[in-house]
Design a protein around this motif. Sequence first.
Motif, PDB file in Angstrom:
ATOM      1  N   UNK A 173       0.827  -1.199   0.000  1.00  0.00           N
ATOM      2  CA  UNK A 173       0.000   0.000   0.000  1.00  0.00           C
ATOM      3  C   UNK A 173       0.868   1.258   0.000  1.00  0.00           C
ATOM      4  N   UNK A 174       1.942   1.233   0.774  1.00  0.00           N
ATOM      5  CA  UNK A 174       2.824   2.395   0.861  1.00  0.00           C
ATOM      6  C   UNK A 174       3.425   2.721  -0.494  1.00  0.00           C
ATOM      7  N   UNK A 175       3.999   1.735  -1.167  1.00  0.00           N
ATOM      8  CA  UNK A 175       4.641   1.978  -2.462  1.00  0.00           C
ATOM      9  C   UNK A 175       3.632   2.480  -3.488  1.00  0.00           C
ATOM     10  N   UNK A 176       2.470   1.845  -3.530  1.00  0.00           N
ATOM     11  CA  UNK A 176       1.479   2.225  -4.531  1.00  0.00           C
ATOM     12  C   UNK A 176       0.964   3.642  -4.298  1.00  0.00           C
ATOM     13  N   UNK A 177       0.605   3.986  -3.082  1.00  0.00           N
ATOM     14  CA  UNK A 177       0.043   5.300  -2.816  1.00  0.00           C
ATOM     15  C   UNK A 177       1.070   6.407  -2.996  1.00  0.00           C
ATOM     16  N   UNK A 203      -9.120  -0.079   5.960  1.00  0.00           N
ATOM     17  CA  UNK A 203      -8.542  -0.584   7.211  1.00  0.00           C
ATOM     18  C   UNK A 203      -7.015  -0.592   7.132  1.00  0.00           C
ATOM     19  N   UNK A 204      -6.458  -1.118   6.026  1.00  0.00           N
ATOM     20  CA  UNK A 204      -5.007  -1.162   5.864  1.00  0.00           C
ATOM     21  C   UNK A 204      -4.411   0.231   5.756  1.00  0.00           C
ATOM     22  N   UNK A 205      -5.159   1.147   5.124  1.00  0.00           N
ATOM     23  CA  UNK A 205      -4.664   2.516   4.979  1.00  0.00           C
ATOM     24  C   UNK A 205      -4.533   3.187   6.340  1.00  0.00           C
ATOM     25  N   UNK A 206      -5.571   3.055   7.156  1.00  0.00           N
ATOM     26  CA  UNK A 206      -5.551   3.651   8.497  1.00  0.00           C
ATOM     27  C   UNK A 206      -4.397   3.090   9.318  1.00  0.00           C
ATOM     28  N   UNK A 207      -4.176   1.793   9.199  1.00  0.00           N
ATOM     29  CA  UNK A 207      -3.097   1.138   9.941  1.00  0.00           C
ATOM     30  C   UNK A 207      -1.734   1.600   9.459  1.00  0.00           C
ATOM     31  N   UNK A 210      -2.041   6.087   9.573  1.00  0.00           N
ATOM     32  CA  UNK A 210      -2.633   6.714  10.751  1.00  0.00           C
ATOM     33  C   UNK A 210      -3.540   7.903  10.413  1.00  0.00           C
ATOM     34  N   UNK A 211      -4.199   7.853   9.275  1.00  0.00           N
ATOM     35  CA  UNK A 211      -5.157   8.883   8.895  1.00  0.00           C
ATOM     36  C   UNK A 211      -6.057   8.313   7.818  1.00  0.00           C
ATOM     37  N   UNK A 212      -7.020   9.117   7.349  1.00  0.00           N
ATOM     38  CA  UNK A 212      -7.912   8.647   6.298  1.00  0.00           C
ATOM     39  C   UNK A 212      -7.255   8.830   4.927  1.00  0.00           C
TER      40      UNK A 212
END
Length: 268
Positions: A173-177, A203-207, A210-212
Amino acid sequence: MGYQAHYIHPDLKLSRFDDKFYKADVLFEHHLLVWFISGETKIVQGENTFWFGAGDTLLFPRNQLVTVINYPKDGLPHQSAVMHLTPKRLTDFYAKNRVDVKPMPTPAFRTFDRHPLLKSCLASLIPYFDLNESLPDVIAAIKIDEAINILRTIDTDIDHLLANFDEPGKISLTDFMEQNYMFNMTMDKFGYLTGRSLTTFKRDFKKTFQTTPQKWITNKRLELAHYQIREKKRRPSDVYLEVGFENLSHFGHAFKKRFGYAPTELAG
């Protein structure tokens, strides 16, 4: 007049933009082969920007995010001929032309240096757009097969892209975003491209952050805009679309709220 699309077949169309410019964040469900007839196109993918004009040919891979900005030029509208290489067409083609598909890195759009074979393929399509009736499917199939065979002739790796029918798997998720936050996509689409349901994506994004998603995306876009204006000396009016804002006024308001001063003050 704005955008017009003249379909002579569900997989063949002539696109025309008459406005000053047209900008869209695009995610195609299947591959598109595009011939530019007139006007100019700016494509932003990640941190890279590319320009194309009349005579250029591009292949847009499916499920890849890019920003496309079309401009009229030299008194002519932006026009392009577009061929949809749908999964059904490609499945039928590769059922008769079997290949061993190798894994590929994330595909980028491809250019073909105004290749004469592709130029002749386009030239043969143009008269069909003057028809007052739909193009029979049997003829469309012949033209699409011709285009695929030309692509295979001039690009020996193209089979590994066109014959790969896998759906996106779960990825970082980190790399893609970090690479795609400037694109205006629904959360559903972001989830799909990272191999997640909407619920799992949020859910994974919040984790992870730590934000929306929306707050994180807006902040990243403003930071990128700030960098482009301050460090690259670019004008706010040239930046706001590229970083993902649709409206210059809204961009200016959000920028001032985030940094305490207007983007024009930073530019000055």
